[in-house]
Design a protein around this motif. Structure first.
Motif, mmCIF file in Angstrom:
data_model
loop_
_atom_site.group_PDB
_atom_site.id
_atom_site.type_symbol
_atom_site.label_atom_id
_atom_site.label_comp_id
_atom_site.label_asym_id
_atom_site.label_seq_id
_atom_site.Cartn_x
_atom_site.Cartn_y
_atom_site.Cartn_z
ATOM 1 N N ILE A 50 66.476 112.601 -87.579
ATOM 2 C CA ILE A 50 67.110 111.582 -86.734
ATOM 3 C C ILE A 50 67.092 111.998 -85.266
ATOM 4 C CG2 ILE A 50 69.487 112.433 -87.057
ATOM 5 C CD1 ILE A 50 70.365 109.467 -87.041
ATOM 6 N N ALA A 51 67.278 113.292 -84.990
ATOM 7 C CA ALA A 51 67.221 113.772 -83.602
ATOM 8 C C ALA A 51 65.808 113.627 -83.050
ATOM 9 C CB ALA A 51 67.668 115.232 -83.543
ATOM 10 N N HIS A 52 64.830 113.955 -83.887
ATOM 11 C CA HIS A 52 63.410 113.835 -83.498
ATOM 12 C C HIS A 52 63.089 112.393 -83.101
ATOM 13 C CE1 HIS A 52 59.220 113.197 -85.545
ATOM 14 N NE2 HIS A 52 59.096 113.186 -84.240
ATOM 15 N N ARG A 53 63.459 111.421 -83.944
ATOM 16 C CA ARG A 53 63.122 110.023 -83.671
ATOM 17 C C ARG A 53 63.922 109.478 -82.485
ATOM 18 N NH1 ARG A 53 58.319 109.407 -86.125
ATOM 19 N NH2 ARG A 53 58.426 110.114 -88.288
ATOM 20 N N PHE A 54 65.167 109.884 -82.375
ATOM 21 C CA PHE A 54 65.999 109.426 -81.262
ATOM 22 C C PHE A 54 65.410 109.908 -79.935
ATOM 23 C CE2 PHE A 54 69.691 109.479 -78.437
ATOM 24 C CZ PHE A 54 70.270 108.242 -78.701
ATOM 25 N N ASN A 55 64.977 111.155 -79.911
ATOM 26 C CA ASN A 55 64.367 111.694 -78.692
ATOM 27 C C ASN A 55 63.046 111.000 -78.370
ATOM 28 O OD1 ASN A 55 66.358 113.581 -78.040
ATOM 29 N ND2 ASN A 55 65.479 115.150 -79.378
ATOM 30 N N ASP A 56 62.276 110.667 -79.411
ATOM 31 C CA ASP A 56 60.996 109.975 -79.200
ATOM 32 C C ASP A 56 61.201 108.573 -78.630
ATOM 33 O OD1 ASP A 56 59.422 112.012 -80.050
ATOM 34 O OD2 ASP A 56 58.794 111.097 -81.945
ATOM 35 N N LEU A 57 62.082 107.806 -79.281
ATOM 36 C CA LEU A 57 62.209 106.385 -78.961
ATOM 37 C C LEU A 57 63.141 106.108 -77.793
ATOM 38 C CD1 LEU A 57 62.432 104.839 -82.549
ATOM 39 C CD2 LEU A 57 60.432 105.090 -81.101
ATOM 40 N N LYS A 58 64.042 107.021 -77.502
ATOM 41 C CA LYS A 58 65.102 106.843 -76.505
ATOM 42 C C LYS A 58 66.124 105.846 -77.047
ATOM 43 C CE LYS A 58 62.530 109.537 -74.133
ATOM 44 N NZ LYS A 58 62.666 110.966 -74.437
ATOM 45 N N GLU A 59 67.313 105.886 -76.482
ATOM 46 C CA GLU A 59 68.461 105.215 -77.095
ATOM 47 C C GLU A 59 68.290 103.714 -77.246
ATOM 48 O OE1 GLU A 59 73.302 104.856 -76.608
ATOM 49 O OE2 GLU A 59 72.236 106.620 -75.877
ATOM 50 N N GLU A 60 67.810 103.034 -76.205
ATOM 51 C CA GLU A 60 67.729 101.568 -76.261
ATOM 52 C C GLU A 60 66.848 101.102 -77.418
ATOM 53 O OE1 GLU A 60 69.674 99.882 -74.537
ATOM 54 O OE2 GLU A 60 70.299 101.341 -73.033
ATOM 55 N N THR A 61 65.677 101.709 -77.535
ATOM 56 C CA THR A 61 64.741 101.293 -78.580
ATOM 57 C C THR A 61 65.236 101.712 -79.950
ATOM 58 O OG1 THR A 61 62.933 101.494 -77.017
ATOM 59 C CG2 THR A 61 62.347 101.430 -79.336
ATOM 60 N N MET A 114 77.523 95.903 -76.811
ATOM 61 C CA MET A 114 76.798 97.150 -77.052
ATOM 62 C C MET A 114 75.432 97.071 -76.371
ATOM 63 S SD MET A 114 75.903 98.826 -80.738
ATOM 64 C CE MET A 114 74.810 97.529 -81.263
ATOM 65 N N LYS A 115 75.165 97.991 -75.474
ATOM 66 C CA LYS A 115 73.908 97.934 -74.727
ATOM 67 C C LYS A 115 72.791 98.586 -75.522
ATOM 68 C CE LYS A 115 75.624 97.796 -70.035
ATOM 69 N NZ LYS A 115 75.565 98.414 -68.731
ATOM 70 N N TRP A 116 72.163 97.771 -76.355
ATOM 71 C CA TRP A 116 71.081 98.379 -77.144
ATOM 72 C C TRP A 116 69.805 97.586 -77.072
ATOM 73 C CZ3 TRP A 116 69.079 95.392 -80.980
ATOM 74 C CH2 TRP A 116 69.883 94.348 -81.447
ATOM 75 N N LEU A 117 69.749 96.568 -76.229
ATOM 76 C CA LEU A 117 68.574 95.708 -76.297
ATOM 77 C C LEU A 117 67.906 95.487 -74.954
ATOM 78 C CD1 LEU A 117 67.242 94.415 -78.695
ATOM 79 C CD2 LEU A 117 68.186 92.251 -77.993
ATOM 80 N N THR A 118 67.803 96.490 -74.158
ATOM 81 C CA THR A 118 67.092 96.345 -72.903
ATOM 82 C C THR A 118 65.603 96.291 -73.212
ATOM 83 O OG1 THR A 118 68.796 97.618 -71.829
ATOM 84 C CG2 THR A 118 66.751 97.339 -70.625
ATOM 85 N N LEU A 119 65.063 95.098 -73.161
ATOM 86 C CA LEU A 119 63.732 94.913 -73.752
ATOM 87 C C LEU A 119 62.609 95.560 -72.959
ATOM 88 C CD1 LEU A 119 63.583 91.382 -75.315
ATOM 89 C CD2 LEU A 119 63.786 93.573 -76.388
ATOM 90 N N ILE A 120 62.849 95.839 -71.700
ATOM 91 C CA ILE A 120 61.767 96.481 -70.957
ATOM 92 C C ILE A 120 61.504 97.859 -71.554
ATOM 93 C CG2 ILE A 120 61.135 97.441 -68.730
ATOM 94 C CD1 ILE A 120 62.497 95.004 -67.464
ATOM 95 N N SER A 121 62.591 98.589 -71.814
ATOM 96 C CA SER A 121 62.379 99.889 -72.461
ATOM 97 C C SER A 121 62.153 99.715 -73.953
ATOM 98 C CB SER A 121 63.587 100.789 -72.237
ATOM 99 O OG SER A 121 64.754 100.220 -72.780
ATOM 100 N N PHE A 122 62.699 98.648 -74.484
ATOM 101 C CA PHE A 122 62.600 98.304 -75.903
ATOM 102 C C PHE A 122 61.147 98.074 -76.310
ATOM 103 C CE2 PHE A 122 63.000 95.742 -79.471
ATOM 104 C CZ PHE A 122 63.567 94.506 -79.325
ATOM 105 N N ILE A 123 60.329 97.572 -75.393
ATOM 106 C CA ILE A 123 58.931 97.319 -75.719
ATOM 107 C C ILE A 123 58.037 98.441 -75.200
ATOM 108 C CG2 ILE A 123 57.082 95.614 -75.491
ATOM 109 C CD1 ILE A 123 59.428 94.727 -77.059
ATOM 110 N N PHE A 124 58.635 99.423 -74.673
ATOM 111 C CA PHE A 124 58.084 100.699 -74.212
ATOM 112 C C PHE A 124 56.993 101.272 -75.080
ATOM 113 C CE2 PHE A 124 59.772 100.971 -78.001
ATOM 114 C CZ PHE A 124 59.133 101.981 -78.624
ATOM 115 N N PHE A 125 57.181 101.015 -76.439
ATOM 116 C CA PHE A 125 56.862 102.026 -77.421
ATOM 117 C C PHE A 125 55.401 102.365 -77.566
ATOM 118 C CE2 PHE A 125 55.556 98.862 -80.481
ATOM 119 C CZ PHE A 125 56.297 97.785 -80.117
ATOM 120 N N LEU A 126 54.553 101.558 -76.970
ATOM 121 C CA LEU A 126 53.130 101.875 -77.111
ATOM 122 C C LEU A 126 52.590 102.624 -75.899
ATOM 123 C CD1 LEU A 126 52.002 98.501 -78.638
ATOM 124 C CD2 LEU A 126 52.585 100.603 -79.804
ATOM 125 N N SER A 127 53.452 102.890 -74.910
ATOM 126 C CA SER A 127 52.932 103.414 -73.652
ATOM 127 C C SER A 127 52.843 104.925 -73.595
ATOM 128 C CB SER A 127 53.807 102.920 -72.493
ATOM 129 O OG SER A 127 55.126 103.347 -72.686
#
Length: 602
Positions: free
Chosen positions: A34-45, A1-14
């Protein structure tokens, strides 16, 4: 399951979003949380934080088992992004996660009474689940790094699985650690792998990085302790005390920031903290990222020290901001005496808007005194509030509070004296003697506590001395009271389930900021009845000479504690005499052929 691409995973403060963080406002803006948070964080994160959430609630579940739960939640998120009006899309995010947990097959077989939480309604259901989290799970093995000869191939070919297992293990071993800290830890781990896998000698590089990882893990423990303490303050003492402590700290750190900006930031921090403390890790990560982005977007307003931090890569940004030095105080700040004591209208201002007036007092006092601890400023504020309550009811308030400065300075002197005395003891006599002094004092204060727990508390307090007494003098007080407050809060938490004595109970029922002075002033427990003297407790054998140094030292300290438990009125001079005689006995007998015979005779 591709859910841990850390480059985008650590995105979150940018990202540079700056929406209102209040939950009510957010809910009004979005039909589907859930749609709001999914759109904010993007799928990987989103997937990464969902895994953290499930791993912290279901600490016994396998990685593959939790991956299925993550997939269910992600599938729902996709559905809700496509149609926010679809069934279940309007549910709060915590309810979605807990519903998923309650559908786990044979939940009771693995988790026993925790399954009963599913019969409760939210938010009681969540509080029930939180109570079953295991702080130091012995059933979870530490993360095992693959061997040097295979790790880089695993990283190259199975990066998701490798990093996924790291995050999963960290989360389930640290069920209260906030998700942003776990994401940062994972990113630092990946950086170590990236660095080493391009080296010629991978093994040597990884061996060196192990030391770095040990430092990272130790820092994670400290962050965890601080975060849990913040959650405890918020839960036990309420929002007013939590926000007051944050306002003190932020006013000291950002003394040039306008009062209104700091008040808003403090309120937002409280909102985010509550989400993190409640285990709402998706919201915790998303809103924390907004908070940091907001701070960086206003760095000129808050502090010149933020600029280097806000230019860093996202993964390093938060750590840098947290560790940044206090900004310089503005020049020529006027004395507070004129506004808060000498002003003839001070009672009118105080009574008109009590909380706002005191908040501004906290802000103004804190920005002028970065050297004082948060707890001390809170004690000073409480002292000022008590004085105003009393004096503003009299016919001549000015005369009543005429000695306010002297009264408030008593709090400062008490704390300065405690820090000075203890740091002089530590720096003059060293760590071992300092620990003995702590054990003597606290065994007399609470002799009902086990020798093991007293030794644990003593070592923690000695570590505070080691950390804080080596700092410049203007940083010692803040450091000492911060860490002592965490230790005392932990003692008081134990006291709730296992009462110690009336003195401890009284101090634990004090206001948050008054607990440390209460414990410091606590004397010998005069109601304590010592157990009968048991000579067998002082029946020594050759282990006194042959055991490893650390074990010998622990044994001798426990003997000291047990001696004081039986003779709590012993003076320091008597304790020194006995200690000297004991040392002489050990030195003499450990040189003899018949060690046990010598010890028995002595």
């Amino acid at each position: 399951m591709k859910w841990l691409t850390l480059i985008s995973f650590i995105f979150f403060l940018s990202s540079a979003r700056s929406r209102n963080l209040q939950r009510t406002a957010r809910d009004a803006e979005h039909k589907s949380p859930i749609a709001h948070r999914f759109n904010d964080l993007k799928e990987e994160t989103f997937k990464a934080v969902a895994m953290i959430t499930f791993a912290q609630y279901l600490q016994r579940c396998s990685y593959d088992g939790l991956s299925k739960l993550v997939k269910d939640v992600v599938d729902l998120a996709h559905k809700c992004v496509a149609n926010e009006d679809a069934p279940e899309c309007s549910k709060p995010l915590p309810s979605i996660f807990l519903d998923e947990i309650c559908q786990v097959d044979k939940l009771r077989d693995s988790y026993g009474d925790m399954a009963d939480c599913c019969g409760k309604s939210d938010p009681e259901r969540n509080q029930c689940f939180l109570s079953f989290k295991v702080q130091h799970p012995d059933f979870v093995q530490p993360y095992q790094r693959p061997a040097a000869d295979v790790i880089c191939n695993e990283y190259k070919d199975h990066r998701v699985q490798l990093l996924g297992n790291f995050v999963y293990t960290v989360a389930r071993r640290n069920p209260f650690l906030h998700a942003p800290a776990i994401l940062g830890l994972a990113a630092e781990y990946e950086n170590a792998l990236k660095s080493c896998c391009s080296e010629g000698d991978i093994g040597a590089c990884l061996d060196a990085k192990v030391q770095q990882l040990a430092v990272i893990k130790e820092r994670a423990k400290k962050i965890d302790a601080k975060q849990q303490h913040g959650c405890r303050v918020l839960d036990k003492y309420g929002e007013r005390t939590f926000q007051a402590s944050k306002l003190v700290r932020m006013s000291q750190k950002y003394p040039k920031a306008p009062f209104a900006e700091l008040v808003k930031m403090v309120h937002d921090v409280k909102d985010v903290y509550k989400e993190c403390c409640d285990g709402d890790m998706v919201e915790c990560v998303d809103d924390w990222s907004e908070l940091v982005a907001s701070l960086c977007s206003k760095q000129d307003v808050f502090s010149s020290k933020l600029k280097p931090c806000c230019e860093l890569p996202a993964v390093e940004k938060t750590k840098c901001i947290v560790e940044a030095e206090f900004d310089d105080k503005p020049d020529n700040l006027p004395s507070l005496v004129e506004k808060y004591i000498q002003d003839k209208e001070v009672c009118k201002s105080y009574e008109a808007n009590h909380d706002a007036f005191l908040s501004e007092f906290v802000y103004e006092y804190s920005r002028r005194h970065p050297e004082l601890s948060t707890q001390l400023v809170m004690r000073i504020t409480k002292g000022y509030e008590t004085l105003m309550d009393k004096c503003c009811k009299t016919d001549n308030p000015a005369e009543c509070y005429g000695n306010a400065v002297e009264e408030l300075n008593k709090h400062v002197k008490e704390t300065e004296d405690v820090v000075k005395t203890n740091c002089e003891l530590f720096n003059t006599h060293g760590e071992a003697e300092f620990l003995k002094g702590i054990l003597v004092r606290y065994t007399k204060k609470m002799p009902q506590v086990s020798s093991e727990t007293l030794l644990e508390i003593g070592k923690k307090m000695t570590a505070v001395g080691s950390k804080c007494c080596s700092l410049p003098e203007h940083k010692r007080m803040s450091c000492s009271e911060h860490y002592l407050s965490i230790i005392i809060e932990d003692m008081c938490k134990r006291q709730e389930s296992t009462p110690i004595n009336e003195q401890v109970s009284q101090c634990c029922n004090e206001l948050y900021s008054y607990r440390r002075p209460c414990f410091t002033a606590m004397g010998v427990d005069t109601k304590y009845v010592p157990p009968a003297f048991d000579p067998m407790m002082f029946n020594f054998d050759e282990k006194l000479c042959t055991a490893p140094p650390a074990e010998r030292e622990a044994g001798q300290l426990k003997m000291l504690v047990n001696l004081i438990k039986r003779k709590p009125q012993m003076t320091e001079e008597q304790i020194k005499t006995i200690g000297g005689s004991f040392t002489a006995m050990v030195e003499k007998c450990c040189k003899q052929a018949d060690v046990e015979g010598c010890l028995g005779e002595e």
